[in-house]
Design an enzyme around this catalytic site. Structure first.
Site, PDB file in Angstrom:
ATOM      1  N   SER A  78      -8.774  -1.610  -0.770  1.00 19.14           N
ATOM      2  CA  SER A  78      -9.484  -0.355  -0.461  1.00 19.14           C
ATOM      3  C   SER A  78     -10.765  -0.239  -1.279  1.00 19.14           C
ATOM      4  O   SER A  78     -11.810   0.162  -0.762  1.00 19.14           O
ATOM      5  CB  SER A  78      -8.586   0.859  -0.748  1.00 19.14           C
ATOM      6  OG  SER A  78      -7.594   0.945   0.236  1.00 19.14           O
ATOM      7  N   ARG A  99       0.838  -1.210   0.000  1.00 15.09           N
ATOM      8  CA  ARG A  99       0.000   0.000   0.000  1.00 15.09           C
ATOM      9  C   ARG A  99       0.871   1.258   0.000  1.00 15.09           C
ATOM     10  O   ARG A  99       0.790   2.083   0.907  1.00 15.09           O
ATOM     11  CB  ARG A  99      -0.963  -0.067   1.159  1.00 15.09           C
ATOM     12  CG  ARG A  99      -2.111  -0.994   0.787  1.00 15.09           C
ATOM     13  CD  ARG A  99      -2.973  -1.291   1.927  1.00 15.09           C
ATOM     14  NE  ARG A  99      -4.370  -1.183   1.556  1.00 15.09           N
ATOM     15  CZ  ARG A  99      -5.359  -1.411   2.389  1.00 15.09           C
ATOM     16  NH1 ARG A  99      -5.122  -1.747   3.629  1.00 15.09           N
ATOM     17  NH2 ARG A  99      -6.605  -1.305   1.988  1.00 15.09           N
ATOM     18  N   GLN A 147      -1.529   3.028  -5.179  1.00 13.65           N
ATOM     19  CA  GLN A 147      -2.885   3.343  -4.704  1.00 13.65           C
ATOM     20  C   GLN A 147      -3.958   2.991  -5.725  1.00 13.65           C
ATOM     21  O   GLN A 147      -5.018   2.486  -5.366  1.00 13.65           O
ATOM     22  CB  GLN A 147      -2.977   4.820  -4.341  1.00 13.65           C
ATOM     23  CG  GLN A 147      -2.839   5.022  -2.844  1.00 13.65           C
ATOM     24  CD  GLN A 147      -2.829   6.481  -2.441  1.00 13.65           C
ATOM     25  OE1 GLN A 147      -3.074   7.357  -3.259  1.00 13.65           O
ATOM     26  NE2 GLN A 147      -2.545   6.726  -1.188  1.00 13.65           N
TER      27      GLN A 147
HETATM   28  P1  NAD Z   1      -7.970  -3.444   7.977  1.00 18.96           P
HETATM   29  O1  NAD Z   1      -9.072  -3.915   7.070  1.00 18.96           O
HETATM   30  O2  NAD Z   1      -6.759  -4.270   8.130  1.00 18.96           O
HETATM   31  O3  NAD Z   1      -8.611  -3.208   9.452  1.00 18.96           O
HETATM   32  C1  NAD Z   1      -9.737  -2.398   9.653  1.00 18.96           C
HETATM   33  C2  NAD Z   1      -9.567  -1.561  10.905  1.00 18.96           C
HETATM   34  O4  NAD Z   1      -9.641  -2.392  12.063  1.00 18.96           O
HETATM   35  C3  NAD Z   1      -8.234  -0.826  11.000  1.00 18.96           C
HETATM   36  O5  NAD Z   1      -8.482   0.564  11.061  1.00 18.96           O
HETATM   37  C4  NAD Z   1      -7.629  -1.355  12.302  1.00 18.96           C
HETATM   38  O6  NAD Z   1      -6.867  -0.381  12.995  1.00 18.96           O
HETATM   39  C5  NAD Z   1      -8.857  -1.789  13.068  1.00 18.96           C
HETATM   40  N1  NAD Z   1      -8.593  -2.733  14.185  1.00 18.96           N
HETATM   41  C6  NAD Z   1      -7.764  -3.794  14.230  1.00 18.96           C
HETATM   42  N2  NAD Z   1      -7.796  -4.386  15.433  1.00 18.96           N
HETATM   43  C7  NAD Z   1      -8.692  -3.703  16.181  1.00 18.96           C
HETATM   44  C8  NAD Z   1      -9.176  -3.832  17.516  1.00 18.96           C
HETATM   45  N3  NAD Z   1      -8.734  -4.782  18.327  1.00 18.96           N
HETATM   46  N4  NAD Z   1     -10.083  -2.930  17.951  1.00 18.96           N
HETATM   47  C9  NAD Z   1     -10.535  -1.934  17.124  1.00 18.96           C
HETATM   48  N5  NAD Z   1     -10.122  -1.765  15.865  1.00 18.96           N
HETATM   49  C10 NAD Z   1      -9.213  -2.637  15.396  1.00 18.96           C
HETATM   50  O7  NAD Z   1      -7.524  -1.969   7.620  1.00 18.96           O
HETATM   51  P2  NAD Z   1      -7.628  -1.142   6.272  1.00 18.96           P
HETATM   52  O8  NAD Z   1      -8.978  -0.568   6.162  1.00 18.96           O
HETATM   53  O9  NAD Z   1      -7.163  -1.990   5.161  1.00 18.96           O
HETATM   54  O10 NAD Z   1      -6.624   0.057   6.552  1.00 18.96           O
HETATM   55  C11 NAD Z   1      -5.584  -0.024   7.537  1.00 18.96           C
HETATM   56  C12 NAD Z   1      -4.626   1.135   7.419  1.00 18.96           C
HETATM   57  O11 NAD Z   1      -4.040   1.207   6.123  1.00 18.96           O
HETATM   58  C13 NAD Z   1      -5.238   2.486   7.653  1.00 18.96           C
HETATM   59  O12 NAD Z   1      -4.287   3.283   8.330  1.00 18.96           O
HETATM   60  C14 NAD Z   1      -5.430   3.042   6.289  1.00 18.96           C
HETATM   61  O13 NAD Z   1      -5.495   4.448   6.263  1.00 18.96           O
HETATM   62  C15 NAD Z   1      -4.176   2.514   5.633  1.00 18.96           C
HETATM   63  N6  NAD Z   1      -4.354   2.455   4.173  1.00 18.96           N
HETATM   64  C16 NAD Z   1      -3.392   2.994   3.394  1.00 18.96           C
HETATM   65  C17 NAD Z   1      -3.534   2.975   2.016  1.00 18.96           C
HETATM   66  C18 NAD Z   1      -2.511   3.556   1.120  1.00 18.96           C
HETATM   67  O14 NAD Z   1      -1.666   4.298   1.560  1.00 18.96           O
HETATM   68  N7  NAD Z   1      -2.528   3.228  -0.138  1.00 18.96           N
HETATM   69  C19 NAD Z   1      -4.652   2.388   1.451  1.00 18.96           C
HETATM   70  C20 NAD Z   1      -5.606   1.833   2.272  1.00 18.96           C
HETATM   71  C21 NAD Z   1      -5.436   1.873   3.650  1.00 18.96           C
END
Ligand code: NAD
Length: 378
Positions: free
Chosen positions: A132, A121, A126
């Protein structure tokens, strides 16, 4: 280089990996496209639409035998993998860390495999980020599902017959799916609260007009270098569970999205929290594929526990196939532009994206995490 677009054979799958506009965009790279007859009919992408952008229409068996590249949504079935040409290339959501043995028949055929879920990521990738895209669709639909099944309305209404209070929605996990769920619930007029272990999520939650619930986790690291949540200790998890149980008492809807990459989804909503919810309340567990965030979740099923309904759908994006395919197809187009530069397979292992997504090459598993997942499952 002949690229085949096949009908996905996973039961309930409705998405298509590449739509006609993707074929048009990629054809200029000297790639030939062949499409399984009828692949996009249900999405309004007819065989004629594919032909109009230069693709040929063929039958599945010939495509499996003859194509060089298979962009897919889900991994091909073991039977189909056994039929592909030696050394063919496959790219799709392989669930390579969860079910690594599922692609072994293709590895035996000397295939080169790319797991779209492992595309790093980074900023440059992106536009290829299928996680995403699909999380966006799932977060939106989870709220619509809840709103459709809740015996109440979402918005505050002031009418001559009295005031209808807004629904209360509680979102667990404020990553991509959670933030989209918050935004959708807010648009429908609900009052929204959210919880995430990553403090950084707080600002994003508040910017969407929701309240971010914080707890003292004793200053432990909750986030890894990549911005993902870390697996927490039982003690830290319990503090979260207590807060969730307290908030659940007044919530009409709970949407859970919490995941920790490569691990079982954390258990956040205990049985007692469900049992103390109001009659008619709804839980939508979007983490069902990873085992679920709710103790009572039965992945793939909808159950009633007392007066609470728990939805645990396994493939939410497939319920909105037009837009889910459109986003996926655009992500795949960008990935193929990199992988098939100038119409040739560009297996540049110095490229972070290619290296990160490549799972197997020339009959060997080349990704360390996947190899160790395979070892662990053997
Ligand atoms: P994910 O699907 O892995 O998890 C969903 C959410 O669950 C996350 O926000 C995580 O912090 C939360 N979580 C995990 N354990 C938990 C707990 N015990 N209690 C409460 N919440 C909990 O995550 P995602 O949606 O794929 O995204 C994760 C990170 O990656 C974020 O910081 C997001 O901004 C980042 N991201 C970056 C890019 C990029 O730069 N291209 C793209 C997508 C996401």
């Amino acid at each position: 280089m002949r690229v085949a677009i096949l009908r996905d054979s996973l039961p309930g799958e409705t998405r298509v990996a590449l739509l006609p506009d993707a074929v048009k965009a990629l054809s200029s790279q000297g790639i030939e496209f062949a499409v399984e007859a009828g692949v996009g009919h249900h999405l309004g992408a007819t065989d004629a639409d594919y032909q109009a952008v230069g693709a040929t229409i063929s039958d599945r068996e010939s495509l499996l035998r003859e194509a060089d590249v298979f962009p897919t949504i889900n991994i091909l079935s073991a039977e189909d993998q056994a039929k592909i040409k030696r050394g063919a290339v496959m790219a799709g959501v392989l669930r390579a860390l969860d079910e690594p043995s599922a692609f072994l028949p293709a590895v035996e055929r000397g295939a080169t495999l790319f797991a779209m879920e492992l595309v790093p990521r980074i900023t440059r990738a992106q536009a290829m980020d299928v996680l995403s895209s699909m999380a966006t669709v799932a977060g939106y639909k989870a709220v619509i599902l809840a709103a459709d099944n809740l015996p109440r309305m979402f918005p505050l209404l002031m009418t001559a017959a009295g005031t209808v209070p807004p629904a209360k929605v509680f979102v667990l996990g404020a990553g991509v799916a959670g933030l989209q769920a918050i935004a959708t619930a807010r648009r429908l007029g609900a009052v929204v609260e959210a919880y995430d272990v990553r403090a950084a999520a707080g600002e994003q939650v508040r910017s969407l007009g929701a309240k971010f619930l914080e707890i003292d986790l004793g200053g432990i690291e909750t986030e890894d270098k990549g911005g993902y949540a870390k697996e927490l200790s039982e003690e830290a998890l319990n503090r979260g569970r207590d807060l969730i149980a307290k908030t659940a008492k007044t919530a009409d809807v709970i949407i859970t999205t919490a995941q920790v990459p490569g691990r079982r989804a954390p258990l956040l909503v205990r049985r007692d929290a469900v049992e103390n919810m109001k009659a008619g309340s709804i839980i939508v567990d979007l983490a069902a594929m990873g085992g679920g965030n709710c103790e009572l979740t039965q992945p793939g099923k909808t159950i009633r526990h007392g007066e609470v309904t728990i939805f645990a759908p396994l493939n939410v994006p497939a319920t909105i196939p037009v837009h889910a395919s459109q986003l996926y197809s655009r992500n795949m187009t960008q990935f193929l532009k990199l992988l098939l530069a100038k119409g040739q397979l560009n297996l540049d292992m110095n490229d972070e994206i290619i290296k990160g997504a490549c799972v197997a090459h020339n009959g060997e598993v080349v990704n360390e995490r996947v190899a160790s997942a395979l070892g662990a499952k053997a």
